[in-house]
Design a protein around this motif. Structure first.
Motif, PDB file in Angstrom:
ATOM      1  N   GLN A  49       0.820  -1.202   0.000  1.00 16.16           N
ATOM      2  CA  GLN A  49       0.000   0.000   0.000  1.00 16.16           C
ATOM      3  C   GLN A  49       0.863   1.264   0.000  1.00 16.16           C
ATOM      4  N   LYS A  50       0.312   2.319  -0.551  1.00 15.76           N
ATOM      5  CA  LYS A  50       1.023   3.592  -0.653  1.00 15.76           C
ATOM      6  C   LYS A  50       0.814   4.473   0.580  1.00 15.76           C
ATOM      7  N   GLN A  51      -0.392   4.423   1.124  1.00 10.82           N
ATOM      8  CA  GLN A  51      -0.713   5.277   2.268  1.00 10.82           C
ATOM      9  C   GLN A  51      -0.044   4.773   3.547  1.00 10.82           C
ATOM     10  N   THR A  52       0.616   5.673   4.235  1.00 13.20           N
ATOM     11  CA  THR A  52       1.303   5.298   5.470  1.00 13.20           C
ATOM     12  C   THR A  52       0.341   4.772   6.522  1.00 13.20           C
ATOM     13  N   SER A  53      -0.826   5.415   6.624  1.00 13.19           N
ATOM     14  CA  SER A  53      -1.802   5.000   7.642  1.00 13.19           C
ATOM     15  C   SER A  53      -2.281   3.570   7.393  1.00 13.19           C
ATOM     16  N   VAL A  54      -2.495   3.234   6.112  1.00 15.34           N
ATOM     17  CA  VAL A  54      -2.944   1.880   5.780  1.00 15.34           C
ATOM     18  C   VAL A  54      -1.840   0.871   6.089  1.00 15.34           C
ATOM     19  N   GLN A  55      -0.600   1.240   5.796  1.00 17.95           N
ATOM     20  CA  GLN A  55       0.518   0.362   6.109  1.00 17.95           C
ATOM     21  C   GLN A  55       0.575   0.063   7.608  1.00 17.95           C
ATOM     22  N   ILE A  56       0.428   1.109   8.409  1.00 18.78           N
ATOM     23  CA  ILE A  56       0.501   0.941   9.862  1.00 18.78           C
ATOM     24  C   ILE A  56      -0.652   0.070  10.365  1.00 18.78           C
ATOM     25  N   ILE A  57      -1.850   0.334   9.852  1.00 21.83           N
ATOM     26  CA  ILE A  57      -3.020  -0.434  10.291  1.00 21.83           C
ATOM     27  C   ILE A  57      -2.871  -1.911   9.934  1.00 21.83           C
ATOM     28  N   MET A  58      -2.492  -2.175   8.683  1.00 21.95           N
ATOM     29  CA  MET A  58      -2.387  -3.568   8.259  1.00 21.95           C
ATOM     30  C   MET A  58      -1.215  -4.280   8.937  1.00 21.95           C
ATOM     31  N   GLY A  59      -0.110  -3.568   9.123  1.00 21.32           N
ATOM     32  CA  GLY A  59       1.005  -4.162   9.846  1.00 21.32           C
ATOM     33  C   GLY A  59       0.635  -4.483  11.285  1.00 21.32           C
ATOM     34  N   SER A  60      -0.144  -3.586  11.900  1.00 16.27           N
ATOM     35  CA  SER A  60      -0.580  -3.828  13.281  1.00 16.27           C
ATOM     36  C   SER A  60      -1.515  -5.025  13.356  1.00 16.27           C
TER      37      SER A  60
END
Length: 391
Positions: A49-60
């Motif tokens: 994903q490109k969006q940082t927020s989505v990366q953080i959410i999915m990684g979490s």
């Protein structure tokens, strides 16, 4: 084409006999594997994903699911090794810069710390588990090189049991998985093959061979074997002039999975039906003949009594082998001296660690039920003075 390969891989997983057996029964192996796979999928999707927020959410989410899977089955922590290899080969120096990986690492670390503190509170030490010697592990070591070469204390070679169980579930599809391994890029191969080798390798040296009821130990390898099968089918798709033969091969593949299905489903349905009758009969006896405050000494039926019966059970399997007889009899004497009814369920043949003979030596056992045998434990007249010695 890659979607068809993924579908065939998913079918080979869902219809694998061992996976079907334990996904339709109350064991933790399949839920633990599903949590781990779900966590990996969330992480890998977040990486794209490109969006940082989505990366953080999915990684979490990925870290939480993997951590939950580790808490469900501690051995699932092995997946972190091939997963780290995949991330390194895939992203190299950028690996730790990915927000999804950072969030995943933090959540997984917190989950592992939670497991350690749970061990400390519940089992008495950060690295102490229910398999530790002080909680009743057997007289032999859990892992040994000899278990892979020779017989284990309870059965045949663990290494050959691993081979047998994987072959029994996939047989000729393993050839297709081999094509899948060859076609994978290095990062994917490190994850898929690494996960298979990690779990299969560990249980090749385990005291309990991965066959029969213990074939569930290999469930974490199945999603990765099936993924390799999907890769193999995708990579072997021929040119247009060979599509007819490919269609025939796909039909053979599907038939090999579905033809045995009715018989397997009938066996599983019969197993669950018999288990339901057994549990209902046992619970009926306990509810009608045993006091609500009673304590049950149980081995194979321990979980049934505790979960379905909501009764107090004493899982004497956890008494260390050294001093087993003394601790067992002392525990029963103590319960009886406080007026608590105690029952013994003979649910293993022969009785675990000769427990029935130990109890018959020191107590009067009054038969209550025959299948399984349930005895009411009463103190012998000459032991009535035992209670006066208690504080």
């Amino acid at each position: 084409n890659h979607q068809a390969g993924a579908l065939f891989g998913a079918l080979s997983l869902a219809l694998a006999p061992t996976y079907m057996t334990f996904s339709t029964a109350p064991w933790s192996d399949v839920p633990g594997a599903v949590l781990v796979i779900g966590g990996i999928v969330a992480l890998l999707w977040g990486n794209r994903q490109k969006q940082t927020s989505v990366q953080i959410i999915m990684g979490s989410i990925g870290g939480i699911l993997v951590g939950w899977g580790i808490f469900t089955r501690y051995v699932n922590g092995l997946i972190l090794l091939p997963l780290a290899a995949y991330l390194w080969l895939k992203h190299r120096g950028e690996m730790l810069q990915l927000k999804s990986v950072q969030a995943f690492g933090v959540c997984t670390a917190v989950a592992i710390l939670g497991v350690l503190f749970f061990n400390r509170a519940y089992y008495g030490g950060f690295l102490t588990t229910s398999y530790s010697p002080q909680h009743g592990w057997y007289e032999w070591p859990a892992f040994h090189v000899q278990y892979a070469i020779n017989r284990t204390p309870v059965g045949n070679s663990s290494f050959w049991a691993v081979i047998k169980t994987i072959w029994m579930n996939y047989s000729w599809l393993l050839v297709v998985s081999g094509a899948g391994f060859i076609s994978m890029r290095a990062p994917e191969r490190a994850l898929v093959l690494g996960a298979i080798l990690a779990f299969a390798g560990l249980y090749s040296f385990y005291a309990f061979p991965s066959e029969g009821i213990n074939s569930r130990f290999l469930v974490p390898t199945f999603p990765f074997i099936s993924l390799a099968i999907g890769y193999g089918l995708y990579s072997s798709i021929p040119g247009r002039w060979q599509r007819r033969w490919y269609a025939i091969a796909c039909l053979v593949f599907i038939a090999s999975l579905f033809v045995p299905l009715p018989n397997r489903l009938q066996i599983l349905a019969e197993r669950n039906k018999n288990a339901a009758v057994y549990v209902a009969n046992l619970m009926g006896v306990i509810e009608s003949c045993c006091e609500p405050e009673a304590v049950f000494l149980a081995y194979n039926t321990n979980d049934v009594i505790a979960y379905y019966g909501q009764r107090t059970s004493f899982f004497y399997r956890r008494i260390p082998s050294a001093g087993f007889e003394g601790e067992l009899t002392t525990a029963v004497h103590t319960l009886l001296s406080y007026g608590i009814p105690v029952y013994y369920v003979q649910d293993a043949n022969p009785p675990f660690r000769n427990s029935l003979a130990v109890l018959q030596r020191d107590f009067d056992l009054v038969p209550l039920y025959t299948e399984p045998p349930i005895y009411r434990i009463k103190r012998k007249p000459e032991m009535e003075t035992f209670s006066s010695k208690l504080p």
